[in-house]
Design a protein around this motif. Structure first.
Motif, PDB file in Angstrom:
ATOM      1  N   PRO A 204       0.856  -1.193   0.000  1.00 43.15           N
ATOM      2  CA  PRO A 204       0.000   0.000   0.000  1.00 43.15           C
ATOM      3  C   PRO A 204       0.893   1.244   0.000  1.00 43.15           C
ATOM      4  O   PRO A 204       1.840   1.329   0.778  1.00 43.15           O
ATOM      5  N   GLY A 205       0.643   2.165  -0.893  1.00 43.00           N
ATOM      6  CA  GLY A 205       1.461   3.376  -0.957  1.00 43.00           C
ATOM      7  C   GLY A 205       2.656   3.250  -1.882  1.00 43.00           C
ATOM      8  O   GLY A 205       3.265   4.252  -2.243  1.00 43.00           O
ATOM      9  N   ASN A 206       3.044   2.009  -2.264  1.00 46.66           N
ATOM     10  CA  ASN A 206       4.143   1.840  -3.216  1.00 46.66           C
ATOM     11  C   ASN A 206       3.886   0.619  -4.086  1.00 46.66           C
ATOM     12  O   ASN A 206       4.487  -0.434  -3.901  1.00 46.66           O
ATOM     13  N   PRO A 207       2.950   0.749  -5.042  1.00 42.04           N
ATOM     14  CA  PRO A 207       2.547  -0.429  -5.833  1.00 42.04           C
ATOM     15  C   PRO A 207       3.622  -0.940  -6.784  1.00 42.04           C
ATOM     16  O   PRO A 207       3.403  -1.925  -7.482  1.00 42.04           O
ATOM     17  N   ALA A 208       4.809  -0.312  -6.792  1.00 40.79           N
ATOM     18  CA  ALA A 208       5.896  -0.830  -7.641  1.00 40.79           C
ATOM     19  C   ALA A 208       6.511  -2.083  -7.025  1.00 40.79           C
ATOM     20  O   ALA A 208       7.200  -2.839  -7.701  1.00 40.79           O
ATOM     21  N   VAL A 209       6.274  -2.301  -5.724  1.00 40.70           N
ATOM     22  CA  VAL A 209       6.840  -3.491  -5.084  1.00 40.70           C
ATOM     23  C   VAL A 209       5.740  -4.307  -4.406  1.00 40.70           C
ATOM     24  O   VAL A 209       4.678  -3.798  -4.064  1.00 40.70           O
ATOM     25  N   ALA A 210       6.042  -5.592  -4.234  1.00 40.57           N
ATOM     26  CA  ALA A 210       5.103  -6.507  -3.584  1.00 40.57           C
ATOM     27  C   ALA A 210       5.612  -6.833  -2.195  1.00 40.57           C
ATOM     28  O   ALA A 210       6.828  -6.883  -1.962  1.00 40.57           O
ATOM     29  N   GLU A 211       4.673  -7.085  -1.280  1.00 43.69           N
ATOM     30  CA  GLU A 211       5.038  -7.423   0.093  1.00 43.69           C
ATOM     31  C   GLU A 211       5.419  -8.898   0.180  1.00 43.69           C
ATOM     32  O   GLU A 211       4.611  -9.754   0.550  1.00 43.69           O
ATOM     33  N   ARG A 212       6.649  -9.140  -0.179  1.00 44.96           N
ATOM     34  CA  ARG A 212       7.163 -10.504  -0.240  1.00 44.96           C
ATOM     35  C   ARG A 212       8.583 -10.488   0.290  1.00 44.96           C
ATOM     36  O   ARG A 212       9.321  -9.539   0.023  1.00 44.96           O
ATOM     37  N   TRP A 213       8.973 -11.508   1.040  1.00 44.53           N
ATOM     38  CA  TRP A 213      10.391 -11.662   1.388  1.00 44.53           C
ATOM     39  C   TRP A 213      10.857 -13.086   1.185  1.00 44.53           C
ATOM     40  O   TRP A 213      10.064 -14.029   1.165  1.00 44.53           O
ATOM     41  N   GLU A 214      12.174 -13.195   1.003  1.00 46.59           N
ATOM     42  CA  GLU A 214      12.813 -14.501   0.903  1.00 46.59           C
ATOM     43  C   GLU A 214      13.931 -14.519   1.921  1.00 46.59           C
ATOM     44  O   GLU A 214      14.667 -13.542   2.060  1.00 46.59           O
TER      45      GLU A 214
END
Lengths: 307, 187
Positions: A204-214
């Motif tokens: 939310p607020g930065n749709p260029a990135v997804a909330e994902r981690w590795e």
């Protein structure tokens, strides 16, 4: 080195410690179908056929349906299957742990992962760290956390969030970024380019990135986490994109899981989820160089059936 | 042509016209990304190693390699000349053998690897027998077999032999390691 515990003993302790961890925290241990008509559509994950159906590549879609039914804390540990994946870190049949929490996001799940891995290491080895691949890994100190953008700009010299190039992204991740990640403590890459979101929601607020981690430990990728995508329309669109990419690549296109999409449409709470490779965790705790060393009869199996 | 599923350690492939042997090979798959293969490969012409990353849709050439048995005929400067049964000659620079050059003698049968009919490598017989032309005598009564001393064979090559080996003895040498194996005849 002092003779350590036999690998099968360590493996058994890892499985038990994981179960204890979640059960003590009020998670429900669930078993969802292993054989299913519609495996999750992902561009580069191929399912093993089983009669007219498929073996699951992950329990993800069924776990989310249980979240949608109102169960807030769930975990599952069991076999998953991915065709054609054979290597030092891959076997067509492997053991996956997945856990999900309602009303949580990907960074909450990172806290879970830290506490879980510190707990398992202590329960299994009686220590806070271990030797792996010729170095020492400490599980307790602050984990390193880099955004994908920071890691790529620093180690590969370009920014995949500004301009995504899928081919270059995968190659540079393997060739340039992963070798530069620290090996002496767990390291997290987070905020993937939206095009590599998989089933994560956009930030939310930065749709260029997804909330994902590795998560990487000892140079090995060990877990993947999302703030789960709960928007049925967006989910269908992503499945359709994957289907188109699979069709273009000449790969089998699995049917859409309509029951899952219907559950999303009815309403799934905001949730976080993590998938963790249990065999790789056992590799870390036994200082093994190949997945074959930590799965009984694995070598025989790969020689016999391929993938 | 070879595809991704053919890749394995020891496979010989051709990349941009150069033959390589795959010496190490790992399947990698970043996150939700596409499967890739990192291959460590040894250049059969130069001996140097490179690392290449290939996709699952890779297609690699099959090098035209042929192994033939020839006899060593003569050396001319740094060039070694070999002949086959029909007295057809093939020549190679002596540098391909390195130190092992000292083991090559006239009429020795060797195996030569040809790439596109061009000779690129020589494999000597696994064992060769050589006379010790110089070594210091071992101390009398010292029968220990795990103590080694230097000894010279013709061609200026030095090996390590047990103390009981004397000048004039014939010894067997493993050409893969360049090391002493056992004594064949005692002077």
């Amino acid at each position: 080195m002092t003779p350590s515990q036999p690998v099968w003993r360590v493996r058994s302790k890892v499985l038990q410690a994981i179960r204890r961890f979640f059960v003590e925290r009020d998670f429900i241990d669930v078993e969802t179908p292993v054989r299913l008509p519609a495996p999750a559509l992902e561009t580069y994950i191929d399912a093993v056929p089983s009669g007219t159906q498929f073996l699951r590549t992950s329990p993800e879609l069924h776990m989310k349906r249980l979240l949608a039914e109102g169960h807030e804390r769930l975990f599952q540990m069991g076999p998953c299957f991915r065709s054609g994946e054979t290597g030092k870190f891959h076997n067509p049949e492997f053991t996956m742990l997945e856990w999900y929490r309602a009303k949580a996001g990907y960074l909450d799940m990172l806290v879970d992962a830290k506490v879980l891995l510190a707990f398992v290491t202590r329960e299994v080895l009686g220590k806070t760290g271990f030797d792996f691949g010729g170095g020492r890994v400490e599980m307790m100190p602050v984990w390193d956390c880099l955004t994908v953008e920071e890691a790529f700009v620093q180690f590969a010299g370009w920014n995949p969030v500004a301009a995504f190039d899928p081919d270059r992204f995968d190659v540079d991740l393997v060739e340039k970024v992963e070798p530069c990640l620290p090996h002496d403590r767990p390291t997290v890459l987070k905020d993937y380019p939206a095009a590599a979101a998989a089933l994560a929601r956009l930030k939310p607020g930065n749709p260029a990135v997804a909330e994902r981690w590795e998560l990487y430990i000892g140079g090995m990728e060990i877990a993947n986490a999302f703030s789960e995508l709960t928007d049925a329309v967006e989910q269908r669109k992503r499945f359709e994109e994957c289907a188109a990419q699979r069709r273009a690549a000449g790969k089998e296109v699995y049917p859409q899981d309509e029951a899952f999409l219907a559950a999303l449409a009815k309403g799934m709470p905001e949730s976080g989820g993590v998938a963790l490779g249990v065999d790789r965790l056992v590799m870390l705790l036994t200082d093994s160089t190949s997945i074959e060393q930590v799965r009984p009869f694995c070598r025989e199996q790969t020689a016999g059936v391929g993938g | 042509m070879y595809s991704a599923s053919d890749l394995r350690r020891g496979l010989r492939v051709e990349v941009e016209g150069v033959p390589f042997t795959i010496t190490d090979f790992t399947f990698v798959k970043p996150g939700k990304g596409r499967g890739m293969y990192t291959c460590k490969m040894k250049n059969l012409l130069t001996g140097s190693s490179i690392i290449r990353v290939y996709r699952d849709n890779v297609s690699l050439g099959e090098p035209k390699l042929e192994e033939k048995h020839l006899r060593f005929s003569y050396a001319e400067g740094d060039t070694l000349v070999f002949v086959d049964d029909h007295y057809e000659q093939s020549s190679l620079p002596s540098s391909v053998l390195g130190d092992l050059r000292a083991f090559l003698v006239e009429d020795m049968e060797v195996s030569i690897l040809f790439h596109n009919d061009r000779p690129i490598d020589v494999t000597l017989p696994t064992f060769v027998e050589k006379e010790i032309i110089h070594t210091e005598p071992g101390a009398r009564g010292n029968t220990a077999t795990n103590v080694l001393k230097p000894a010279q064979i013709p061609g200026g090559y030095e090996i390590r032999v047990p103390l009981f080996v004397n000048q004039g003895d014939i010894v067997r040498i493993d050409t893969r390691t360049g090391e002493y194996v056992d004594r064949v005849t005692k002077k």
